[in-house]
Design a protein around this motif. Sequence first.
Motif, mmCIF file in Angstrom:
data_model
loop_
_atom_site.group_PDB
_atom_site.id
_atom_site.type_symbol
_atom_site.label_atom_id
_atom_site.label_comp_id
_atom_site.label_asym_id
_atom_site.label_seq_id
_atom_site.Cartn_x
_atom_site.Cartn_y
_atom_site.Cartn_z
ATOM 1 N N MET A 115 0.978 -1.145 -0.004
ATOM 2 C CA MET A 115 0.078 0.168 -0.111
ATOM 3 C C MET A 115 0.903 1.280 -0.089
ATOM 4 N N SER A 116 0.650 2.128 -0.914
ATOM 5 C CA SER A 116 1.718 3.296 -1.117
ATOM 6 C C SER A 116 0.924 4.523 -0.282
ATOM 7 N N PHE A 117 1.681 5.467 0.113
ATOM 8 C CA PHE A 117 1.317 6.396 0.880
ATOM 9 C C PHE A 117 0.340 7.255 -0.177
ATOM 10 N N GLU A 118 0.588 7.388 -1.410
ATOM 11 C CA GLU A 118 -0.052 8.177 -2.323
ATOM 12 C C GLU A 118 -1.498 7.687 -2.343
ATOM 13 N N GLU A 119 -1.857 6.194 -2.121
ATOM 14 C CA GLU A 119 -3.184 6.095 -2.381
ATOM 15 C C GLU A 119 -3.855 6.131 -1.296
ATOM 16 N N ALA A 120 -3.263 6.245 0.149
ATOM 17 C CA ALA A 120 -3.944 6.294 1.288
ATOM 18 C C ALA A 120 -4.272 7.868 1.252
ATOM 19 N N TYR A 121 -3.366 8.567 0.925
ATOM 20 C CA TYR A 121 -3.538 10.179 1.106
ATOM 21 C C TYR A 121 -4.613 10.653 0.283
ATOM 22 N N ASP A 122 -4.686 10.153 -1.028
ATOM 23 C CA ASP A 122 -5.570 10.289 -2.309
ATOM 24 C C ASP A 122 -7.162 10.166 -1.546
ATOM 25 N N VAL A 123 -7.362 8.959 -0.997
ATOM 26 C CA VAL A 123 -8.658 8.949 -0.288
ATOM 27 C C VAL A 123 -9.093 9.572 0.905
ATOM 28 N N PHE A 124 -8.126 9.972 1.564
ATOM 29 C CA PHE A 124 -8.426 10.656 3.024
ATOM 30 C C PHE A 124 -9.029 12.037 2.894
ATOM 31 N N PRO A 125 -10.104 12.293 3.482
ATOM 32 C CA PRO A 125 -10.486 13.709 3.365
ATOM 33 C C PRO A 125 -9.649 14.633 3.840
ATOM 34 N N GLN A 126 -8.945 15.469 3.334
ATOM 35 C CA GLN A 126 -8.094 16.358 3.607
ATOM 36 C C GLN A 126 -8.567 17.763 4.218
ATOM 37 N N ARG A 127 -7.916 18.032 5.641
ATOM 38 C CA ARG A 127 -8.238 19.247 5.955
ATOM 39 C C ARG A 127 -7.438 20.412 5.255
ATOM 40 N N PRO A 128 -7.974 21.325 5.085
ATOM 41 C CA PRO A 128 -7.418 22.414 4.364
ATOM 42 C C PRO A 128 -6.033 22.882 5.086
ATOM 43 N N GLY A 129 -5.195 23.060 4.479
ATOM 44 C CA GLY A 129 -3.517 23.341 5.031
ATOM 45 C C GLY A 129 -2.946 22.087 5.906
ATOM 46 N N ALA A 130 -3.714 21.070 5.659
ATOM 47 C CA ALA A 130 -3.021 19.748 6.080
ATOM 48 C C ALA A 130 -1.605 19.646 5.791
ATOM 49 N N ASN A 131 -0.756 19.004 6.659
ATOM 50 C CA ASN A 131 0.785 18.872 6.480
ATOM 51 C C ASN A 131 0.937 17.683 5.812
ATOM 52 N N ARG A 132 1.185 17.649 4.446
ATOM 53 C CA ARG A 132 1.520 16.218 3.896
ATOM 54 C C ARG A 132 2.889 15.801 4.326
ATOM 55 N N THR A 133 3.811 16.554 4.557
ATOM 56 C CA THR A 133 5.252 16.010 4.883
ATOM 57 C C THR A 133 4.772 15.080 6.299
ATOM 58 N N GLU A 134 3.943 15.579 7.288
ATOM 59 C CA GLU A 134 3.630 15.096 8.686
ATOM 60 C C GLU A 134 2.985 13.655 8.369
ATOM 61 N N ALA A 135 2.019 13.727 7.305
ATOM 62 C CA ALA A 135 1.350 12.491 7.182
ATOM 63 C C ALA A 135 2.176 11.392 6.585
ATOM 64 N N ARG A 136 3.020 11.923 5.678
ATOM 65 C CA ARG A 136 4.177 10.935 5.050
ATOM 66 C C ARG A 136 4.859 10.280 6.244
#
Length: 143
Positions: free
Chosen positions: A1-22
Motif C-alpha cells: 500500500m502506497s502513501f499516495e493511495e492512502a493520502y488520495d482517499v483521505f478527506p484532507q483538512r485545508p492546510g494539512a501537512n503532507r510531510t507530517e502525514a508521510r
Amino acid sequence: MSFEEAYDVFPQRPGANRTEARREFDRLSEDEKLRLYTAALRFAQWHIEDAAARNVSPESQLQFRPGMGKWIRTAAWVEALHIPLKSDPVPPLANGLVVVPPDHPDFQAVARLRAKTGGKVVIGKSGNGTFRIEEIEQARAQA
C-alpha cells in the motif's frame, strides 16, 4: 500500500501537512499500512455520510476533520475501522466485528480470500461467521 493511495482517499483538512502525514505513514508496518488504507476508505465514506446527515456539503466539513498525520499518530485510524456506515450491508459491532450468515456475499468473499492463503472460515454455534470489518473490506476489494 502506497502513501499516495492512502493520502488520495483521505478527506484532507485545508492546510494539512503532507510531510507530517508521510512521516507518520512511513512509521507503520506493511500490515498496518493496508489496514490504514481500509480505515481511510471507511473514514472518507463516513465523512460523506456525516455531511449528508447534517444537510451540508462534504467540502464544508473538511475544516473539522483531522490532518492525516495527526489521524495516524493518535491511532484514530484504528477507530475508523469500526465506524458504522449507512452503506454497510451488515453494520459492524462496537468492537469492529461483523457477524454474517454463510449465504451472505461478504461471508463468501472472505471464504474465497482465506482459501487463497489456506485459511478456513470457522462457523460459530449460531451458524454464522464472525470477521473483522477490515477483512471484509479487503475481501470486497479483491472480489
